[in-house]
Scaffold this active site. Sequence first.
Site: not given
Ligand code: G3P
Length: 217
Positions: A83
């Site tokens: 990533k």
């Molecule tokens: O994979 C990373 C992403 O899904 C992060 O989500 O909830 O931290 O905005 P969030």
Amino acid sequence: MKIFIDSADPQKIGRLAASGLVDGVTTNPTLMLKAGLRQKDAITRICRMIRGPVSVEGVGETAEQMVKDGQEFASWAKNVVVKIPMGQEGLKAVRALNRKGIKTNVTLVFSVNQALLAAKAGATFVSPFVGRLDDIGENGMKLVEEIMQVYRNYGFRTQVIVASVRSEAHVAQAAKAGAHIATVPPEILEKMFLHPLTEKGIAKFKEDWDAAKKGQK
Ligand code: G3P
């Protein structure tokens, strides 16, 4: 549409993987902190349970460091995907990892232009963060629809992972937009199996079954 689990917790992933419906996993440093495990331990455990792509993220700031970290991650298991944060250094790293046959997931994508550049750099996956856009009053799913349209226009092979999913509705909208993948937190995937009328229907059938048995001679 493929469903990935957005978590670095091997126990939660294992429980959901038993359904046979988990096509991959995405992790990030925040999820790793929540899981409380060493990154390599968590990832190798996850890769033993999940055959599909497992995204692993580092915190390198230069393309050189990202490539170095990416090569290290890719040596842990053959389904590791590196990533890489969106940006000039990140996309340089994507091109270099691509040449080495290592798959990449360009993360922290918030605009069509970022997704366009990531695809041109040869990213395997691109991750628009829908929830974080909604948080600032924008429309995350509209971005997904626009990226899908641009990728279709030019036949890009980069797959769109709808990330930062906050609700079951986001998953349904991702599927309606034709996204390749949604990466879903475990709690949201668990809710996707449920509907109040399903639970009510099951209880009623059970009640009637028992009543019918009592009435039989
Ligand atoms: O994979 C990373 C992403 O899904 C992060 O989500 O909830 O931290 O905005 P969030």
